[in-house]
Write a protein that holds these residues in place. Structure first.
Motif, short mmCIF file in Angstrom:
data_model
loop_
_atom_site.label_atom_id
_atom_site.label_comp_id
_atom_site.label_asym_id
_atom_site.label_seq_id
_atom_site.Cartn_x
_atom_site.Cartn_y
_atom_site.Cartn_z
N ILE A 1 -54.53 34.46 6.53
CA ILE A 1 -53.23 34.66 5.73
C ILE A 1 -52.64 36.01 6.34
CG2 ILE A 1 -52.15 35.33 3.70
CD1 ILE A 1 -53.83 33.04 2.59
N PRO A 2 -53.52 37.04 6.50
CA PRO A 2 -52.84 38.34 7.09
C PRO A 2 -52.41 38.20 8.56
CG PRO A 2 -54.91 38.88 5.82
CD PRO A 2 -54.89 37.37 6.17
N VAL A 3 -53.06 37.28 9.29
CA VAL A 3 -52.71 37.19 10.51
C VAL A 3 -51.44 36.48 10.81
CG1 VAL A 3 -53.47 36.05 13.00
CG2 VAL A 3 -55.09 37.03 11.24
N LEU A 4 -51.12 35.52 9.90
CA LEU A 4 -50.05 34.74 9.79
C LEU A 4 -48.90 35.52 9.36
CD1 LEU A 4 -51.32 31.30 8.35
CD2 LEU A 4 -50.17 31.28 10.65
N VAL A 5 -49.14 36.20 8.53
CA VAL A 5 -47.96 37.08 7.75
C VAL A 5 -47.65 38.11 8.94
CG1 VAL A 5 -47.62 39.06 6.45
CG2 VAL A 5 -48.62 37.04 5.58
N GLY A 6 -48.60 38.39 9.88
CA GLY A 6 -48.24 39.63 11.02
C GLY A 6 -47.53 38.81 12.10
N LEU A 7 -47.54 37.56 12.17
CA LEU A 7 -46.63 36.62 13.15
C LEU A 7 -45.29 36.54 12.50
CD1 LEU A 7 -49.13 33.88 14.33
CD2 LEU A 7 -48.51 36.00 15.62
N LEU A 8 -45.07 36.93 11.37
CA LEU A 8 -43.49 36.71 10.86
C LEU A 8 -42.68 37.85 11.62
CD1 LEU A 8 -44.12 36.56 6.97
CD2 LEU A 8 -43.57 34.54 8.64
N ASP A 9 -43.36 38.89 12.18
CA ASP A 9 -42.40 39.90 12.76
C ASP A 9 -42.51 39.43 14.41
OD1 ASP A 9 -41.73 41.55 10.55
OD2 ASP A 9 -43.50 42.29 10.37
N HIS A 10 -42.99 38.51 14.82
CA HIS A 10 -43.02 38.22 16.01
C HIS A 10 -41.47 38.00 16.72
CE1 HIS A 10 -43.99 36.33 20.17
NE2 HIS A 10 -45.34 36.89 19.80
N PRO A 11 -41.35 38.34 17.88
CA PRO A 11 -39.91 38.36 18.28
C PRO A 11 -39.64 36.80 18.70
CG PRO A 11 -41.23 39.56 19.89
CD PRO A 11 -42.01 39.29 18.48
N LYS A 12 -40.60 36.04 19.00
CA LYS A 12 -40.38 34.62 19.63
C LYS A 12 -39.95 33.79 18.46
CE LYS A 12 -40.80 35.36 24.19
NZ LYS A 12 -41.69 34.87 24.61
N SER A 13 -38.98 33.04 18.28
CA SER A 13 -38.67 32.41 17.27
C SER A 13 -39.74 31.12 16.91
CB SER A 13 -37.33 31.75 17.17
OG SER A 13 -37.17 30.98 18.45
N GLU A 14 -40.21 30.51 18.06
CA GLU A 14 -41.20 29.47 17.88
C GLU A 14 -42.51 29.99 17.27
OE1 GLU A 14 -41.73 30.87 22.12
OE2 GLU A 14 -39.95 30.61 20.89
N VAL A 15 -42.70 31.23 17.50
CA VAL A 15 -43.93 31.78 16.75
C VAL A 15 -43.56 32.25 15.25
CG1 VAL A 15 -45.48 33.69 16.86
CG2 VAL A 15 -44.78 32.82 18.93
N HIS A 16 -42.76 32.81 14.83
CA HIS A 16 -42.56 33.36 13.52
C HIS A 16 -42.16 32.08 12.68
CE1 HIS A 16 -38.12 34.68 15.19
NE2 HIS A 16 -38.00 33.64 14.28
N ARG A 17 -41.57 30.93 13.51
CA ARG A 17 -41.26 29.80 12.61
C ARG A 17 -42.39 29.12 12.29
NH1 ARG A 17 -37.85 27.76 16.11
NH2 ARG A 17 -39.17 26.27 17.02
N LYS A 18 -43.40 28.70 13.26
CA LYS A 18 -44.50 27.99 12.62
C LYS A 18 -45.35 28.83 11.65
CE LYS A 18 -43.34 24.78 15.87
NZ LYS A 18 -42.70 23.57 14.92
#
Length: 470
Positions: free
Chosen positions: A79-96
């Motif tokens: 879960i913390p890793v997924l939360v960290g990806l919410l700030d990823h600049p690529k839309s396909e990453v933070h969307r998934k």
């Protein structure tokens, strides 16, 4: 009820947009299918972005209606890793990543929700909501926030959510943007309004220092009113955080939604939010919320919605009108212009209206009528002129509180007698009542029993909140 997920808006075969895989990624997902969950979680940290997004998408897929996998993801620190990806600049990453979190947050396992909150998931969701213009991402964010929001049963949990920095601001920003674009029937808007309604539930009892606002023994004291009026002035002109929940511009926002939206869930939520804000005898509702609705021409908007084909919309609107009618000017206007629409929704003996309203909706309408006719013989006269007495007598046990209030106006008895009514018609009959009523609140006053947005058949069509990756 609080503590459960909301039921989705269903219109025909409507379902929420599914999170679609990127081109060429299904083969990658298939190849990952045989791997262990720890390896999939490890791929969330892979340096190649498509691997990250495919891993998050696959977790979304695995977590769909699978509580064991959700628990495993939590225990493996995914879960913390997924939360960290919410700030990823690529839309396909933070969307998934957001899609995976929405599925993980769905369900009755509060440990998953707590895990998301404890790793600063709400601030991360708020940041993404403020910066994204992608409608699918907004729907995923607000769906996740909704799942976290409805798990908050109790005043303390609601308080913590209200005080989440930027949450109310971000929700209002999303709603204002949608209203400005006249795009108000999407799931993102529905989710935002539903969250706002839940956050405004019992706000009159739960704002900091609420007990001071409710103390009847101090109402004549200048020392009592001066700090309260100062506080209200500051919150009106310099609102922050939860104070944004009850600003005049928020009332105008709800009225815009009630005017333009065709989504029954959004309409119910907006009316329910107004009901919440106009409940109670605290300074905000008595001082300006009820007056703001009137001054913004909101009463005709609500009255028109009494003609809605949706039972839940009629119920929410009726209770909102009841709370608004505590204001004397509102009561006079509602009595003049809403009475026929209220009466038209009442059953006539064993015959229900074409809408076939549920029993608790009929009770809500009756209680609203009761509030309107209390201390107003003119409104009681309007009730008689709306041909309501025949209906009220026919459902006697349900409507006796209204009937007895009408009969208490001696100046109306001659008119009633000319229509063939006498005292016996305004008393409780001994016969079995036509409707089995859940509850009747015969004491006039506001109604603060708003159900935080839930529907009764919890679990049906829940795929709007938890979606499978196909």
């Amino acid at each position: 009820r609080e503590g459960e997920e909301r039921h989705p808006y269903i219109h025909g075969m409507y379902s929420a947009p599914l999170a679609q895989p990127e081109r060429g990624s299904m083969a990658s997902l298939d190849r990952m299918g045989g791997r262990h969950l720890p390896e999939v979680i490890a791929m969330l940290g892979h340096p190649i972005d498509p691997v990250k997004s495919n891993a998050a998408a696959y977790l979304q897929h695995l977590c769909y209606e699978n509580d064991k996998i959700k628990k495993d993801v939590r225990q493996l620190k995914g879960i913390p890793v997924l939360v960290g990806l919410l700030d990823h600049p690529k839309s396909e990453v933070h969307r998934k990543a957001c899609g995976a979190l929405r599925n993980i947050s769905y369900g009755k396992d509060n440990d998953n929700k707590v895990a998301i909150k404890n790793c600063d998931g709400i601030p991360a969701l708020i940041r993404l909501l403020r910066k994204t213009n992608d409608m699918e991402v907004r729907e995923l964010i607000t769906g996740t926030l909704w799942n976290l929001n409805v798990s908050s049963d109790g005043a303390e949990a609601r308080r913590r959510l209200r005080e989440c920095e930027g949450l109310v601001d971000a929700l209002l920003h999303a709603l204002q943007s949608a209203v400005g674009k006249k795009d108000m029937d999407n799931k993102s808007v529905e989710n935002c309004v539903c969250i706002m309604r839940n956050l405004s539930y019992h706000v009159h009892k739960e704002v900091p220092g609420a007990e001071k606002y409710q103390d009847p023994s101090a109402l004549t004291s200048l020392s009592f009113w001066l700090p309260i009026l100062t506080s209200v002035f500051v919150s009106l002109y310099f609102p922050a955080g939860f104070e944004l929940l009850y600003q005049p511009e928020v009332v105008r926002l709800y009225l815009s939604l009630l005017t333009e939206s065709q989504n029954y869930n959004t309409l119910e939520a907006a009316a329910g939010a107004l009901q919440n804000l106009s409940a109670g005898q605290w300074t905000v509702s008595t001082g300006y919320i009820r007056a703001t609705v009137r001054k913004e021409k909101g009463l005709p908007i609500l009255v028109e919605l009494l003609r809605s084909d949706s039972d839940k919309v009629v119920r929410a609107v009726a209770i909102a009108l009841r709370n608004l009618s505590i204001d004397r000017r509102n009561k006079d206007l509602i009595g003049s212009y809403a009475m026929r629409d209220l009466v038209s929704n009442l059953p006539s003996g064993q015959q229900r209206p074409a809408k076939n309203l549920e029993e608790d909706t009929v009770v809500a309408i009756l209680n609203t009528i009761h509030e309107i006719v209390t201390d107003s013989s003119e409104n009681a006269r309007s009730l008689i002129q709306a041909q309501a007495i025949e209906k009220l007598v026919a459902i006697n046990r349900t409507s006796v509180h209204v009937l007895q209030t009408v009969w208490s106006y001696k100046e109306l008895r001659n008119a009633l007698a000319k229509d063939g009514w006498n005292k016996s018609h305004f008393q409780v009959w001994n016969q079995s009542r036509p409707l089995q009523i859940m509850s009747i609140q015969s004491v006039p006053g506001y109604d603060d029993t708003t159900l935080p947005l839930m529907e009764k058949n919890q679990g049906q069509s829940a795929r709007v909140v938890e979606c499978m990756l196909l």
